[in-house]
Enzyme design. Sequence first.
Site, PDB file in Angstrom:
ATOM      1  N   TYR A 177      17.458 -16.460  11.997  1.00 51.33           N
ATOM      2  CA  TYR A 177      15.789 -16.614  11.441  1.00 51.33           C
ATOM      3  C   TYR A 177      15.137 -15.413  11.176  1.00 51.33           C
ATOM      4  CZ  TYR A 177      11.059 -18.693  11.420  1.00 51.33           C
ATOM      5  OH  TYR A 177       9.680 -18.847  10.922  1.00 51.33           O
ATOM      6  N   HIS A 194      20.785 -32.336  13.350  1.00 52.46           N
ATOM      7  CA  HIS A 194      20.395 -31.527  14.538  1.00 52.46           C
ATOM      8  C   HIS A 194      21.538 -31.911  15.424  1.00 52.46           C
ATOM      9  CE1 HIS A 194      16.244 -30.406  13.276  1.00 52.46           C
ATOM     10  NE2 HIS A 194      15.772 -31.327  13.646  1.00 52.46           N
ATOM     11  N   ARG A 224      17.782 -19.263  15.908  1.00 53.85           N
ATOM     12  CA  ARG A 224      16.527 -18.588  15.963  1.00 53.85           C
ATOM     13  C   ARG A 224      16.631 -18.330  17.713  1.00 53.85           C
ATOM     14  NH1 ARG A 224      10.691 -21.364  14.936  1.00 53.85           N
ATOM     15  NH2 ARG A 224       9.256 -19.484  14.765  1.00 53.85           N
ATOM     16  N   LYS A 265      13.307 -27.419  15.387  1.00 54.58           N
ATOM     17  CA  LYS A 265      12.508 -26.257  15.428  1.00 54.58           C
ATOM     18  C   LYS A 265      12.871 -24.797  15.511  1.00 54.58           C
ATOM     19  CE  LYS A 265       9.112 -27.663  15.226  1.00 54.58           C
ATOM     20  NZ  LYS A 265       8.610 -28.354  14.038  1.00 54.58           N
ATOM     21  N   GLY A 301      13.486 -23.555  12.195  1.00 53.11           N
ATOM     22  CA  GLY A 301      13.216 -23.148  10.659  1.00 53.11           C
ATOM     23  C   GLY A 301      13.905 -24.302   9.775  1.00 53.11           C
ATOM     24  N   THR A 302      14.087 -25.607  10.235  1.00 56.82           N
ATOM     25  CA  THR A 302      14.782 -26.299   9.523  1.00 56.82           C
ATOM     26  C   THR A 302      13.884 -26.683   8.247  1.00 56.82           C
ATOM     27  OG1 THR A 302      15.356 -27.605  11.593  1.00 56.82           O
ATOM     28  CG2 THR A 302      15.636 -28.809   9.547  1.00 56.82           C
ATOM     29  N   THR A 303      12.553 -26.894   8.185  1.00 52.67           N
ATOM     30  CA  THR A 303      11.872 -27.189   7.044  1.00 52.67           C
ATOM     31  C   THR A 303      12.146 -26.208   6.083  1.00 52.67           C
ATOM     32  OG1 THR A 303      10.032 -28.449   8.434  1.00 52.67           O
ATOM     33  CG2 THR A 303       9.569 -27.840   6.133  1.00 52.67           C
ATOM     34  N   ARG A 327       3.646 -25.232  11.822  1.00 51.28           N
ATOM     35  CA  ARG A 327       2.960 -24.379  12.787  1.00 51.28           C
ATOM     36  C   ARG A 327       2.621 -23.313  12.688  1.00 51.28           C
ATOM     37  NH1 ARG A 327       3.033 -21.914  17.790  1.00 51.28           N
ATOM     38  NH2 ARG A 327       4.920 -21.393  17.604  1.00 51.28           N
TER      39      ARG A 327
END
Length: 291
Positions: free
Chosen positions: A187, A103, A125, A38, A40-42, A257
């Site tokens: 990030y 990860h 992040r 979570k 900003g991987t995508t 999200r």
Amino acid sequence: MSCIKAAGCDPARPCKASMVQEHFKARPDNTLLATFPKCGTTWLKALAFTVTNRFDHAATSDTHPLLTRHPQDLVPFLEMPYRQLHPIADLEKLASPRLLATHMPITLLPPCVSKLGCRVVYLFRDPKDVFVSLWQFIGKVHTEYTIDRAFDSFSEGLSPYGPIWKHNLEFWKKSIAESDKVLFLKYEEMMAEPVKHVKMLAKFLGVPFTEEEVRCGVVEGVVHLCSFDKLRSMPVNSSGVTDRIGGVPMENSSYFRAGKIGDWANHLTEEMSKKLDAIVEEKLRGSGLTF
């Protein structure tokens, strides 16, 4: 390494980092996108894929892979789906240069990654935003996972990939020692100046933008295609369910999200915020890494 019952890590079926260490065969031209969940991987997957494949797929093309495939599926993980069920050898079928993700903390990466000098891009992040995003992501599978329970676990460093501060610090130190092999990105800085950082990413990946590309707005095209709002609006990302972990089906929209900086303020109490800040600041003290 501590493990909580959460999406992506069921105690009854532990993450098999040892299988990746033993069976993954790195290649010198591999690039590894490393993140704590979570962070900003995508987004990083979308950017890296688009930058490295822009000669075959222009960002402005109406047939670009990102228009029909989820970013998570364009850059496979080393450790997921469960490697005891899905052989790591599947990654051998991918053509070079491979773009992969993980990860896992740096201490659990296969030794061959460092030995062969593979590039690593790490995205950092603010831990408070990471916590809120992770809690809400897990809550889609485990509805009983309250924010108080989640916060206690996160503050104690209990997660499938260890404490976030340790994860961050190990990659930070590696980036200082080997800046030509490890690119450490933040990030918040990328969100503030995406064009600058996409140029930086391309240069590090060995595919720098030419003066002609810069002049023609190619960089801005990449930024636009991979923007949070653009990706979230695509049907392939806004609908449907996919099991990318192994036994944990998730809605594709779960990976998009909010993406906002400072959204933690809408969920954490002042006491929570101060507590987590104090923990992370103490753990990172003297390293030069700040958030």
